[in-house]
Scaffold this active site. Structure first.
Site, PDB file in Angstrom:
ATOM      1  N   GLN A  71       0.815  -1.211   0.000  1.00  0.00           N
ATOM      2  CA  GLN A  71       0.000   0.000   0.000  1.00  0.00           C
ATOM      3  C   GLN A  71       0.854   1.269   0.000  1.00  0.00           C
ATOM      4  O   GLN A  71       2.054   1.237   0.254  1.00  0.00           O
ATOM      5  CB  GLN A  71      -0.925   0.010   1.217  1.00  0.00           C
ATOM      6  CG  GLN A  71      -2.001  -1.060   1.152  1.00  0.00           C
ATOM      7  CD  GLN A  71      -3.069  -0.861   2.209  1.00  0.00           C
ATOM      8  OE1 GLN A  71      -3.115  -1.579   3.192  1.00  0.00           O
ATOM      9  NE2 GLN A  71      -3.923   0.118   2.011  1.00  0.00           N
ATOM     10  N   HIS A  72       0.177   2.376  -0.299  1.00  0.00           N
ATOM     11  CA  HIS A  72       0.659   3.753  -0.107  1.00  0.00           C
ATOM     12  C   HIS A  72       1.683   4.246  -1.127  1.00  0.00           C
ATOM     13  O   HIS A  72       1.909   5.451  -1.226  1.00  0.00           O
ATOM     14  CB  HIS A  72       1.266   3.950   1.289  1.00  0.00           C
ATOM     15  CG  HIS A  72       0.473   3.382   2.407  1.00  0.00           C
ATOM     16  ND1 HIS A  72      -0.880   3.610   2.559  1.00  0.00           N
ATOM     17  CD2 HIS A  72       0.838   2.581   3.440  1.00  0.00           C
ATOM     18  CE1 HIS A  72      -1.301   2.969   3.640  1.00  0.00           C
ATOM     19  NE2 HIS A  72      -0.281   2.347   4.185  1.00  0.00           N
ATOM     20  N   ASP A 226      -2.521  -4.987   0.582  1.00  0.00           N
ATOM     21  CA  ASP A 226      -2.044  -6.297   1.021  1.00  0.00           C
ATOM     22  C   ASP A 226      -2.722  -6.806   2.287  1.00  0.00           C
ATOM     23  O   ASP A 226      -3.084  -7.983   2.377  1.00  0.00           O
ATOM     24  CB  ASP A 226      -0.525  -6.304   1.166  1.00  0.00           C
ATOM     25  CG  ASP A 226       0.025  -5.134   1.970  1.00  0.00           C
ATOM     26  OD1 ASP A 226      -0.764  -4.352   2.545  1.00  0.00           O
ATOM     27  OD2 ASP A 226       1.265  -4.989   2.022  1.00  0.00           O
TER      28      ASP A 226
END
EC number: 2.7.1.17
Length: 466
Positions: A71-72, A226
């Site tokens: 992520q991110h 995830d």
């Protein structure tokens, strides 16, 4: 037999699993490595995905596929869909100053938590966009769209080159700082606050939305972050808190309630089913075990044996595991520390024990925070590479104070993506109920002393900038 594909594009590697859509049985799989670092060009992920797909026997015969991923990460694209610069990943902390500025500019952490369920830290996407705008203005001027790693890979699999076709899902969008899981809407005002102007953003799909199609016509699911994919892949029951010990450590549980934590300890993410996924994340998890093994010159099996040969609490030795700074608590410039070093504790066994306990104490603090914000916690489901350590399995119940279930090792993120793909192919209100192997169960009485020692030591660390 209908087949589905699940893809996990993690920090370290890309995994592809091909499963029976009805039963979840594994048919074939593939894997390829990613380059190290906190800044990676997305082309490396695409190359690894192609290699993993080839090793898994291709996707020509699948009925649906979904991509889950780290992520991110900031994937910045120009108007032609070309990558502007290497992606800044979740574990890149150069935007810590930008995060602090954004908190102040909106009026504090509580304002951010109320707006989007999370409080800025260096991990989140908007802080990286602010860093880009301030430090690389020439690159920032080229950016027309921003997306996340799994969004970009899904888009690439679809064959589109139009940035207007990029799709995402609720779970990954909820980690950007400019999308609200509670309202299911983008906060473009916050994007403009962080980056200085609006951008093309991915369309946020529901649990069974279609993000595109493979060349064979099979639909691509919305994908997931995830952790949300892992929750789907483990088949966790209500009240099962998942503790994942990978590069980062995560503690999360599906919930009907969106938490609002102005301190930022609990992030109010979304899950893959239309609910919420309150989560606590630490930057230092399995890497703590890696570092301890390296320091002692042993492999992980020997590290585990050493840890279990020392007494609970390591006779007062405490390892505070902020080896790469820390996200929870938010101390990006902190370093690790060892406390309670005496003649009695100056041996490999005590250090090994302190490393395992320190890592688990940080995760147990995360569990406490989830419960304080209304999460139900009946059992712990322990997954990830660190869960393979016998010392971790046996010590964890004493720190979490609850039974610990350890499923057989598996690719739970990729499995969650595959289960989502089966849901997309089949339709319906709930994902398919795949059978799962029985987990090992570990139980022990709580040992409060370990948590008390850690609480006393965790604030006494050295700032790496001094």
């Amino acid at each position: 037999m209908a087949l589905v594909a699940g893809i996990d594009s993690s920090t370290q590697s890309c995994k592809v699993v091909i499963r029976d859509a009805e039963t979840g049985a594994l048919v074939r799989q593939g894997r390829a490595s990613h380059p190290d670092g906190t800044e990676v060009h997305p082309d490396a992920w695409w190359s690894a995905l192609q290699s993993a797909i080839e090793e898994a026997g291709g996707l020509d015969d699948v009925a649906a596929a979904s991509v889950a991923g780290q992520q991110h990460g900031m994937v910045a694209l120009d108007e032609n869909g070309e990558v502007v610069r290497p992606a800044l990943l979740w574990n890149d902390t150069r935007s810590a100053g930008a995060a602090a500025d954004l908190i102040a500019e909106l009026g504090g952490g509580e304002k951010w938590a109320e707006a989007v369920g999370i409080v800025p830290v260096a991990s989140f996407t908007l802080t990286k966009l602010r860093w880009l705008a301030r430090n690389e203005p020439a690159n920032a001027a080229k950016v027309a769209a921003v997306c996340l790693p799994h969004d970009w890979l899904t888009w690439k699999l679809s064959g589109s080159t139009d940035i207007a076709d990029i799709k995402t899902d609720r779970s990954d969008a909820s980690g950007t700082l400019y999308w609200s899981a509670k309202t299911n809407e983008y906060r473009r005002d916050l994007l403009e606050l962080g980056f200085g102007r609006d951008l093309v953003l991915p369309e946020v799909l529901g649990p069974t939305g279609i993000a595109g199609h493979l060349p064979n016509g099979a639909p691509l699911g919305p994908g997931a972050g995830d952790n949300a994919a892992a929750a789907l892949g483990t088949g966790a029951l209500p009240g099962d808190v998942i503790v994942s010990i990978g590069t980062s450590g995560t503690v999360f549980v599906s919930s009907d309630v969106a938490p609002v934590d102005g301190r930022g300890t609990v992030a109010g993410f979304a899950d893959t089913t239309g609910r919420f996924l309150p989560i606590v994340v630490t930057l230092n998890a399995a890497r703590v075990l890696d570092a301890a093994a390296k320091l002692l010159g042993v492999d992980h099996d020997e590290l585990s044996r050493l840890a279990l040969s020392a007494p609970a609490g390591a006779d007062g030795m405490v390892l505070v595991p902020y080896l790469e700074g820390e996200r929870t608590p938010n101390r990006p410039d902190a370093t690790g520390a060892i406390h309670g070093l005496t003649l009695k504790t100056s041996d490999p066994a005590h250090l090994a024990r302190a490393a395992v306990e320190g890592m688990l104490c940080a995760l147990a603090d995360g569990l406490d925070a989830l419960v304080a914000h209304g999460a139900e916690a009946n059992r712990i489901v322990l997954v990830g590479g660190g869960a393979r350590s016998e010392a971790v399995r046996r010590i964890a119940p004493a720190l979490f104070g609850k039974p610990v279930l350890v499923p057989p090792p598996g690719e739970y993120v990729a499995d969650g993506a595959a289960r989502q793909a089966a849901w997309v192919a089949r339709g319906g209100d709930t994902p398919p109920a795949w059978s799962a192997a029985s987990p090992e169960v570990y139980e022990d009485d709580p040992v409060p002393l370990i948590r008390e020692q850690y609480a006393a030591a965790q604030n006494a660390v050295i700032d790496r900038t001094r």
